[in-house]
Design an enzyme around this catalytic site. Structure first.
Site, short mmCIF file in Angstrom:
data_model
loop_
_atom_site.label_atom_id
_atom_site.label_comp_id
_atom_site.label_asym_id
_atom_site.label_seq_id
_atom_site.Cartn_x
_atom_site.Cartn_y
_atom_site.Cartn_z
CB THR A 156 60.92 67.08 19.25
OG1 THR A 156 60.90 66.97 20.68
CG2 THR A 156 61.48 68.45 18.91
CG ASP A 157 57.58 66.38 23.46
OD1 ASP A 157 58.80 66.55 23.27
OD2 ASP A 157 57.14 65.63 24.35
CD GLU A 158 63.26 68.30 23.88
OE1 GLU A 158 64.01 69.28 24.08
OE2 GLU A 158 63.67 67.12 23.87
CE LYS A 193 63.42 68.20 14.68
NZ LYS A 193 63.71 67.44 13.40
CE1 TYR A 231 66.44 68.14 18.56
CE2 TYR A 231 65.34 68.18 20.70
CZ TYR A 231 65.45 67.67 19.41
OH TYR A 231 64.56 66.72 18.98
#
Length: 327
Positions: free
Chosen positions: A123-125, A151, A147
């Site tokens: 994810t970009d997060e 990741k 979260y």
């Protein structure tokens, strides 16, 4: 060729599987789906009677099961993850165990059986908030929620298996997905389903947080380009090219559902809420030929229409979530 796809009873994974099954070429892959069927997964997302599909219910942390499945496949696309930021803030255990330990279990089995490539979906997060410009694949990871930290950890673990063991690992990092079959806890389906039911929608703070929006089918196109054309040990950003503040997105959803701003409840902002995510997907464009195909305006209209026409899909999920105290 046999392909193992984890987490494919969920939103993005099931879209990916349906895309592959629609390919009727003689060399189209047979697919084994491994999914635990948590609250966010449903068998209604899969064509269970398709001759090239096998479904196995199980946990990616189950080393014995994973080893058995890995022995019969040639490639892996790993979607399975706990992915809701709010849930990770109130309880991080499942995120660490599934996203990190589960990924390690899969990597170990893939290494034992020589399965490659191993495409790890992220994810970009993991880049954290980006104040200006867009994050490239070489930028430092600055995750800010449990979260995104889980990741980022799994990304680094996967890449370490390439560096240490030579395993053909390829990592993708996508922006916010939207489209049909998304579990109605995420902002787009939550707002659509609430508005269709005559309920209000919750907007964090003043709605200034900015996200890049990517149609799920474009994401899956990018994932398969990485699987078939990507390079071992590389990371590829997959973006949509439509940046909107949450307030702007809310306005579009209100308009699409025929509702006014009096249906919006401004709620206390999320802890540690990142202001802006943005990824530079030049690498995927130049190396793999990736291009988003969906116009956002048309894609959002189609998504609203799908939820309007498919109450039988999402209403039971919302009822179940409410009974379990998860909404």
């Amino acid at each position: 060729m046999n392909l193992l796809v984890t987490g494919a009873a969920g939103f993005i994974g099931s879209t990916y599987v349906r895309t592959l099954l629609a390919d009727e070429a003689s060399d189209a892959p047979r697919i084994t789906v491994l999914d635990k069927l948590t609250y966010a997964g449903t068998l209604d997302n899969l064509e269970l009677d398709h001759p090239r599909l096998e479904f196995v219910q199980g946990d990616i942390r189950d080393a014995e099961l994973v080893d058995k499945l890995m022995a019969d496949v040639g490639q892996v696309v790993h979607f399975a993850a706990e992915s809701h930021v709010d849930r990770s803030i109130t309880g991080a255990d499942d995120f660490v165990l599934t996203n990190v330990v589960g990924t390690q279990t899969l990597l170990d089995a893939a290494l034992r059986h020589g399965v490659a490539p191993f495409v790890h979906i992220s994810t970009d997060e993991v880049y954290g908030s980006v104040s200006t410009g867009s994050a490239t694949e070489e930028d430092l990871l600055r995750p800010s929620s449990p979260y995104s930290a889980s990741k980022a950890s799994s990304d680094l673990l996967a890449l370490a298996y390439h560096h240490t063991h030579g395993l053909d690992v390829r990592v993708t990092r996508c922006s916010n997905n939207y489209g049909p079959h998304q579990f109605p806890e995420k902002v787009v389906p939550l707002f659509i389903s609430n508005l269709l039911d005559g309920k209000n929608v919750p907007l964090y703070g003043e709605g200034r947080n900015v996200r890049d929006w990517l149609h799920v089918e474009d994401h899956c196109q990018g994932v398969d380009l990485v699987r078939t054309r990507g390079r071992a040990g590389e990371v590829y950003n997959i973006g949509g090219g439509t940046e909107l503040s949450n307030s702007e997105l809310t306005g579009l959803l209100l308009e699409a559902c025929g509702a006014d701003w009096d249906r919006v409840d401004h709620v206390t902002d999320r802890k540690g809420h990142d202001l802006r995510y943005s990824v530079d997907w030049t690498k995927a464009r130049t190396e793999l030929g990736y291009r988003p195909r969906h116009d956002f305006t048309a894609g959002l209209a189609d998504t609203v229409a799908w939820y309007r026409d498919n109450r039988a899909w999402w209403e039971p999920l919302k009822r179940r979530a409410a009974l379990q105290g998860t909404s």
